[in-house]
Design an enzyme around this catalytic site. Structure first.
Site, short mmCIF file in Angstrom:
data_model
loop_
_atom_site.label_atom_id
_atom_site.label_comp_id
_atom_site.label_asym_id
_atom_site.label_seq_id
_atom_site.Cartn_x
_atom_site.Cartn_y
_atom_site.Cartn_z
N ASP A 93 -24.47 -7.49 -53.74
CA ASP A 93 -25.14 -6.24 -53.38
C ASP A 93 -26.52 -6.12 -54.01
OD1 ASP A 93 -22.73 -5.85 -52.20
OD2 ASP A 93 -22.00 -4.38 -53.63
N CYS A 139 -5.42 7.49 -30.43
CA CYS A 139 -4.15 7.92 -31.03
C CYS A 139 -4.16 9.43 -31.32
CB CYS A 139 -3.85 7.09 -32.27
SG CYS A 139 -2.12 7.18 -32.74
N TYR A 140 -4.29 9.85 -32.58
CA TYR A 140 -4.35 11.29 -32.85
C TYR A 140 -5.50 11.92 -32.05
CZ TYR A 140 -4.76 15.74 -35.26
OH TYR A 140 -4.83 17.09 -35.53
N GLU A 174 -9.09 -0.85 -32.03
CA GLU A 174 -9.92 -1.38 -33.13
C GLU A 174 -9.22 -2.45 -33.96
OE1 GLU A 174 -8.48 1.51 -32.90
OE2 GLU A 174 -7.92 2.41 -34.80
#
Ligand code: XMP
Length: 518
Positions: A233, A88-89, A177
């Site tokens: 975590d 894209c960009y 993605e």
């Protein structure tokens, strides 16, 4: 400090131009077995060279390449001799760099589009005419950059996929993605395996092996201390470090009295009996409740709990002789936020529970998960045998139930909330049908209402239920739970929890509300 990639031969660099999908690119690349890291778009060329990447991906971003201050990366990226993919960009940027013309499209292209392949190329192997791709842009390539050919067009973009004739530089206007591009993963796979010619050496298993080696090296045979919270975590950090250095890891679990029902017992059993951790259990319920007495303000509750936790942790850590290392469960999104602090993906992080510890205690940090995303942490946890009830645990705030008891925190109110909360846990969190739920919990409101039980008038507490769906807690939507589930949960709470005669359901989203009530 050595980084994961130093042990690894295949690195893809992702330069972030501020797209909301940048982290998704990284997750997809890793799912495809390739290790990658994200850096701000203006990361220095020397630093990039030193990392010896095998390919570079330029992300999308909200800017227009024709703006005066459009973000640009070092042009040296295209001379490194490794494949580059602009998304894209990223495509618009490389088009400009190579002399093409990018212009505002008369119509913004957003949503599904069909792709039509013009020139065959390994990059688009497996893609058929008409395959769906996801577009989200208002600029498009009008005049092709020098030395490039068009590989595919879409309904509104004549150059939806392009490549350089000589160098392995590719660009796509769509977003491979996102899952709205059904064959997007195949395209990324082609880029990684056929264009960058990678082998795919990254997996949770390989991560565990390499992280073990790295922890041994970093801790230099010394003691490491780890504060366990029962969350995924800290539990995975402990399991990983324990694998590397055994009982040189000293874990400390502080029961602050504002945990969920049976939580302390459950996690301690898992830590001791399943993971065989060297665990010090500190029951500080009384100290915390005493410290919380009379405090109504949520920020003060947080401070009191945070400070007392640090104090107790220091006392306990001191008792264990002087450990030089402190383990922490920092994850990759936190790292990206700090390296991109001035960059495009900067976001505001609101909660840090034990942030002050390492400095105060003059300890060095060991953060073995700092290169992983949350879903990867879960996979690594399973690989290490961390039980499912911990791996799948919903996020739970450090100040615990104290910020779910609106107003005064005392034993009586805590008991009511624990019982009500345990019912919603059974009905929602432990129900496989609601695996997608981000958090589900109860709140005790400091309001009494009238009810009738049998022939008796009651005047008792109200419980609110909060159930939300979310990706990252930055935004959240209230869950449209089936009426039957809401009904069972409410009935059970009113029938089974003494002191409650009413249940309400929170139907606000974040923003403007927050997930927690305090
Ligand atoms: P809010 O309420 O800000 O919550 O929408 C976003 C996420 O953060 C959790 N949360 C906390 N976690 N200490 C924590 O460790 C805190 O003080 C705290 N306050 C909120 C909340 O549960 C949600 O997942």
């Amino acid at each position: 400090m050595k980084r994961y990639n130093d042990y690894h031969q295949e690195l893809i660099l992702i330069l972030d131009f501020g797209s909301q999908y940048t982290q998704l690119i990284a997750r997809k690349v890793r799912e495809l077995g390739v290790y990658c890291e994200i850096y701000p778009y203006n990361h220095s060329m020397d630093a990039m060279k030193a990392m010896n990447p095998r390919g570079i991906i330029l992300s999308g971003g909200p800017a227009s390449i024709n703006e005066k201050n459009a973000p640009l990366c070092d042009k040296g990226v295209f001379d490194l001799g490794v494949p580059v993919l602009g998304i894209c960009y990223g495509l618009q940027l490389l088009s400009r760099v190579f002399g093409g013309k990018v212009e505002k499209a008369p119509k913004r292209e957003f949503g599904k589009a069909h792709l039509y392949v013009g020139t065959k190329d390994k990059f688009l192997d497996g893609i058929k005419d008409g395959d769906i791709v996801w577009m989200s842009h208002s600029d498009k390539v009008l005049t092709m950059p020098r030395g490039f050919v068009t590989l595919a067009r879409s309904d509104n973009s004549p150059h939806a996929a392009i490549r350089n004739k000589e160098a392995t530089i590719y660009g796509v206007q769509f977003h491979p993605e996102v899952h709205h591009t059904p064959k997007g993963k195949r395209i990324l796979k082609n880029f990684l395996y056929k264009i960058c010619r990678l082998k795919g050496l990254f997996s949770p298993k390989s991560f565990v092996e390499l992280a073990t080696e790295k922890i041994r090296e970093e801790s230099q045979g010394e003691k490491v201390i780890c504060a366990l919270s029962g969350g995924v975590d800290s539990s995975v950090v402990a399991a990983l470090i324990h694998r590397a250095i055994g009982d040189n890891l000293q874990c400390i679990f502080v029961n602050n009295g504002v945990l969920r029902k049976n939580e302390a017992e459950e996690v301690i059993a898992a830590y001791r009996e399943v993971l065989h951790l060297n665990l010090k259990y500190v029951n500080a319920e009384d100290r915390f409740l005493k410290a919380l007495k009379g405090i109504k303000d949520p920020e003060r509750k947080r401070k009191v709990i945070g400070r007392l936790f640090i104090k107790i942790f220091e006392e306990e850590a001191g008792r264990n002789g002087s450990a030089r290392f402190l383990a922490q469960g920092t994850l990759y999104p936190d790292v990206i936020e700090s390296v991109s602090a001035k960059g495009p993906s900067a976001t505001i992080k609101s909660h840090h529970n034990v942030g002050g510890l390492p400095k105060r205690m003059k300890m060095k940090l060991i953060e073995p998960l700092r290169e992983l995303f949350k879903d990867e942490v879960r996979i690594v946890g399973r690989e290490l045998g961390v039980p499912e009830n911990i791996v799948n645990r919903q996020p739970f705030p450090g100040p615990g139930l104290a910020i779910r008891i609106i107003g005064d925190v005392n034993r009586e109110r805590l008991e009511i909330l624990k019982e009500a909360d345990s019912i919603i846990r059974q009905e929602v969190e432990h129900n496989p049908a609601f695996k997608h739920i981000w958090q589900s919990f109860a709140i005790l409101i400091p309001v009494k209402t009238v009810g009738v039980m049998g022939d008796e008038r009651t005047y008792a507490n109200v419980i609110a239920l909060r159930v939300v769906e979310s990706e990252d807690a930055m935004t959240a939507d209230w869950a449209r739970l089936p009426y039957a589930t809401l009904d069972t949960t409410a009935r059970r709470i009113i029938n089974e929890v003494p002191g409650v005669n009413r249940v309400v359901y929170d139907i606000s989203s974040k923003p403007p509300s927050t997930i927690e009530w305090e």
